[in-house]
Design a protein around this motif. Structure first.
Motif, PDB file in Angstrom:
ATOM      1  N   ALA A  86       0.860  -1.184   0.000  1.00  0.00           N
ATOM      2  CA  ALA A  86       0.000   0.000   0.000  1.00  0.00           C
ATOM      3  C   ALA A  86       0.897   1.235   0.000  1.00  0.00           C
ATOM      4  O   ALA A  86       2.079   1.160   0.351  1.00  0.00           O
ATOM      5  N   GLY A  87       0.329   2.353  -0.373  1.00  0.00           N
ATOM      6  CA  GLY A  87       1.070   3.601  -0.390  1.00  0.00           C
ATOM      7  C   GLY A  87       0.363   4.667   0.414  1.00  0.00           C
ATOM      8  O   GLY A  87      -0.787   4.983   0.145  1.00  0.00           O
ATOM      9  N   ARG A  88       1.038   5.184   1.417  1.00  0.00           N
ATOM     10  CA  ARG A  88       0.504   6.274   2.229  1.00  0.00           C
ATOM     11  C   ARG A  88       1.421   7.480   2.080  1.00  0.00           C
ATOM     12  O   ARG A  88       2.626   7.339   1.810  1.00  0.00           O
ATOM     13  N   ILE A  89       0.863   8.664   2.271  1.00  0.00           N
ATOM     14  CA  ILE A  89       1.624   9.907   2.175  1.00  0.00           C
ATOM     15  C   ILE A  89       1.355  10.705   3.450  1.00  0.00           C
ATOM     16  O   ILE A  89       0.466  11.557   3.496  1.00  0.00           O
ATOM     17  N   PRO A  90       2.098  10.415   4.522  1.00  0.00           N
ATOM     18  CA  PRO A  90       1.877  11.122   5.785  1.00  0.00           C
ATOM     19  C   PRO A  90       2.274  12.594   5.677  1.00  0.00           C
ATOM     20  O   PRO A  90       3.066  12.980   4.830  1.00  0.00           O
ATOM     21  N   ASP A  91       1.731  13.395   6.584  1.00  0.00           N
ATOM     22  CA  ASP A  91       2.041  14.821   6.588  1.00  0.00           C
ATOM     23  C   ASP A  91       3.488  15.103   6.990  1.00  0.00           C
ATOM     24  O   ASP A  91       4.138  15.966   6.415  1.00  0.00           O
ATOM     25  N   SER A 121     -10.667  13.593   6.713  1.00  0.00           N
ATOM     26  CA  SER A 121      -9.658  12.543   6.927  1.00  0.00           C
ATOM     27  C   SER A 121      -9.687  11.968   8.337  1.00  0.00           C
ATOM     28  O   SER A 121      -8.897  11.094   8.665  1.00  0.00           O
ATOM     29  N   GLU A 122     -10.602  12.453   9.178  1.00  0.00           N
ATOM     30  CA  GLU A 122     -10.570  12.063  10.591  1.00  0.00           C
ATOM     31  C   GLU A 122     -10.688  10.553  10.795  1.00  0.00           C
ATOM     32  O   GLU A 122      -9.897   9.967  11.528  1.00  0.00           O
ATOM     33  N   ALA A 123     -11.638   9.903  10.167  1.00  0.00           N
ATOM     34  CA  ALA A 123     -11.809   8.458  10.362  1.00  0.00           C
ATOM     35  C   ALA A 123     -10.575   7.698   9.895  1.00  0.00           C
ATOM     36  O   ALA A 123     -10.108   6.775  10.564  1.00  0.00           O
ATOM     37  N   THR A 124     -10.033   8.088   8.757  1.00  0.00           N
ATOM     38  CA  THR A 124      -8.839   7.413   8.239  1.00  0.00           C
ATOM     39  C   THR A 124      -7.659   7.620   9.181  1.00  0.00           C
ATOM     40  O   THR A 124      -6.946   6.666   9.523  1.00  0.00           O
ATOM     41  N   ASP A 125      -7.432   8.854   9.626  1.00  0.00           N
ATOM     42  CA  ASP A 125      -6.277   9.155  10.471  1.00  0.00           C
ATOM     43  C   ASP A 125      -6.398   8.555  11.869  1.00  0.00           C
ATOM     44  O   ASP A 125      -5.406   8.125  12.451  1.00  0.00           O
ATOM     45  N   PHE A 127      -8.406   5.900  12.852  1.00  0.00           N
ATOM     46  CA  PHE A 127      -8.707   4.476  12.959  1.00  0.00           C
ATOM     47  C   PHE A 127      -7.921   3.641  11.948  1.00  0.00           C
ATOM     48  O   PHE A 127      -7.113   2.806  12.335  1.00  0.00           O
ATOM     49  N   THR A 128      -8.148   3.866  10.665  1.00  0.00           N
ATOM     50  CA  THR A 128      -7.512   3.044   9.638  1.00  0.00           C
ATOM     51  C   THR A 128      -5.993   3.112   9.739  1.00  0.00           C
ATOM     52  O   THR A 128      -5.322   2.076   9.781  1.00  0.00           O
ATOM     53  N   LYS A 129      -5.441   4.307   9.778  1.00  0.00           N
ATOM     54  CA  LYS A 129      -3.980   4.449   9.808  1.00  0.00           C
ATOM     55  C   LYS A 129      -3.389   3.982  11.130  1.00  0.00           C
ATOM     56  O   LYS A 129      -2.266   3.493  11.155  1.00  0.00           O
ATOM     57  N   VAL A 130      -4.130   4.111  12.217  1.00  0.00           N
ATOM     58  CA  VAL A 130      -3.646   3.589  13.503  1.00  0.00           C
ATOM     59  C   VAL A 130      -3.355   2.098  13.358  1.00  0.00           C
ATOM     60  O   VAL A 130      -2.290   1.614  13.754  1.00  0.00           O
ATOM     61  N   ASN A 131      -4.286   1.361  12.773  1.00  0.00           N
ATOM     62  CA  ASN A 131      -4.101  -0.085  12.605  1.00  0.00           C
ATOM     63  C   ASN A 131      -3.021  -0.408  11.576  1.00  0.00           C
ATOM     64  O   ASN A 131      -2.200  -1.306  11.787  1.00  0.00           O
ATOM     65  N   GLU A 132      -3.003   0.323  10.459  1.00  0.00           N
ATOM     66  CA  GLU A 132      -1.997   0.065   9.422  1.00  0.00           C
ATOM     67  C   GLU A 132      -0.584   0.342   9.929  1.00  0.00           C
ATOM     68  O   GLU A 132       0.318  -0.473   9.727  1.00  0.00           O
ATOM     69  N   TYR A 133      -0.388   1.493  10.538  1.00  0.00           N
ATOM     70  CA  TYR A 133       0.951   1.866  10.984  1.00  0.00           C
ATOM     71  C   TYR A 133       1.431   0.960  12.120  1.00  0.00           C
ATOM     72  O   TYR A 133       2.599   0.595  12.173  1.00  0.00           O
ATOM     73  N   ALA A 134       0.527   0.570  13.001  1.00  0.00           N
ATOM     74  CA  ALA A 134       0.907  -0.382  14.059  1.00  0.00           C
ATOM     75  C   ALA A 134       1.274  -1.728  13.442  1.00  0.00           C
ATOM     76  O   ALA A 134       2.299  -2.325  13.803  1.00  0.00           O
ATOM     77  N   GLY A 135       0.468  -2.198  12.491  1.00  0.00           N
ATOM     78  CA  GLY A 135       0.752  -3.461  11.819  1.00  0.00           C
ATOM     79  C   GLY A 135       2.068  -3.445  11.065  1.00  0.00           C
ATOM     80  O   GLY A 135       2.718  -4.480  10.899  1.00  0.00           O
ATOM     81  N   ALA A 136       2.477  -2.258  10.610  1.00  0.00           N
ATOM     82  CA  ALA A 136       3.746  -2.113   9.891  1.00  0.00           C
ATOM     83  C   ALA A 136       4.931  -1.964  10.848  1.00  0.00           C
ATOM     84  O   ALA A 136       6.075  -1.940  10.409  1.00  0.00           O
ATOM     85  N   GLY A 137       4.652  -1.845  12.146  1.00  0.00           N
ATOM     86  CA  GLY A 137       5.723  -1.767  13.138  1.00  0.00           C
ATOM     87  C   GLY A 137       6.336  -0.384  13.325  1.00  0.00           C
ATOM     88  O   GLY A 137       7.451  -0.259  13.835  1.00  0.00           O
ATOM     89  N   ILE A 138       5.628   0.662  12.956  1.00  0.00           N
ATOM     90  CA  ILE A 138       6.148   2.028  13.118  1.00  0.00           C
ATOM     91  C   ILE A 138       6.044   2.392  14.598  1.00  0.00           C
ATOM     92  O   ILE A 138       4.955   2.362  15.178  1.00  0.00           O
ATOM     93  N   PRO A 139       7.170   2.731  15.237  1.00  0.00           N
ATOM     94  CA  PRO A 139       7.185   2.890  16.695  1.00  0.00           C
ATOM     95  C   PRO A 139       6.266   3.970  17.248  1.00  0.00           C
ATOM     96  O   PRO A 139       5.656   3.775  18.310  1.00  0.00           O
ATOM     97  N   LEU A 140       6.157   5.112  16.575  1.00  0.00           N
ATOM     98  CA  LEU A 140       5.370   6.230  17.092  1.00  0.00           C
ATOM     99  C   LEU A 140       4.459   6.790  16.010  1.00  0.00           C
ATOM    100  O   LEU A 140       4.870   6.928  14.850  1.00  0.00           O
TER     101      LEU A 140
END
Length: 186
Positions: A86-91, A121-125, A127-140
């Motif tokens: 997947a491709g994300r573009i964080p701020d 973007s509230e729901a994505t930021d 909920f969705t990204k919380v799970n994706e970024y945690a699953g990807a192992g991003i520390p913070l």
């Protein structure tokens, strides 16, 4: 091009190359991302308040001595996904080392992702990204709300999921030392 024509021409699976081409071709400043489940998101361009928050956070990190080549605004990052990367573009992102110049950066050395919540973007930021970024192992992972205080919610990875470690006004964060919140591995 009509919406109907776009629908007919849209590929079944959108690859990172497709996303890069869509982002490059868009004349309106939108960002195109895909979730770990392959869902396409079209994010409108950020407004001035969004840009000011990102600049304040970046300046805070720079003043604390973080190297400028380890703080990136709106980089493409590669997230593991069910149907391919997947491709994300964080701020804003903070890295332990210079991450390179690829369109879609690997996660090696990524310490922190900051998302500034925009209308839509509230729901994505939150909920969705919380799970994706945690699953990807991003520390913070931090989100900055668009409320009166610009509340910063700070998440830290623990046992494969994020735990909220603080919810503070942006003004409080900017008066603190980044060393208190980030591993200074640079």
């Amino acid at each position: 091009m009509s919406a109907e024509a776009i629908g007919r021409l849209m590929p079944t699976i959108i690859t990172l190359d497709d996303l890069a081409a869509m982002n490059e071709a868009d004349d309106h400043g939108r960002r195109y991302e895909t979730s770990a489940q392959g869902v396409l998101s079209v994010v409108p361009p950020p407004d001035g308040k969004h840009a000011k928050i990102a600049t304040r956070l970046m300046s805070w990190l720079l003043r604390a001595g973080w190297p400028d080549d380890q703080i990136l605004q709106v980089p493409g990052i590669r997230i593991p996904g069910a149907v391919g990367p997947a491709g994300r573009i964080p701020d804003l992102t903070v890295w332990s080392h210079e991450p390179g110049d690829a369109v879609w950066l690997d996660l090696d050395g990524l310490l922190l992702i900051i998302e500034i919540i925009s209308p839509g973007s509230e729901a994505t930021d939150r909920f969705t990204k919380v799970n994706e970024y945690a699953g990807a192992g991003i520390p913070l992972y931090w989100t900055v709300a668009r409320d009166t205080a610009n509340t910063v919610t700070m998440y830290r990875l623990s046992n494969g999921s994020y735990q909220v470690t603080a919810e503070k006004p942006l003004s409080w964060l900017l008066q603190s030392d980044p060393h208190d919140h980030l591993p200074m591995e640079h």
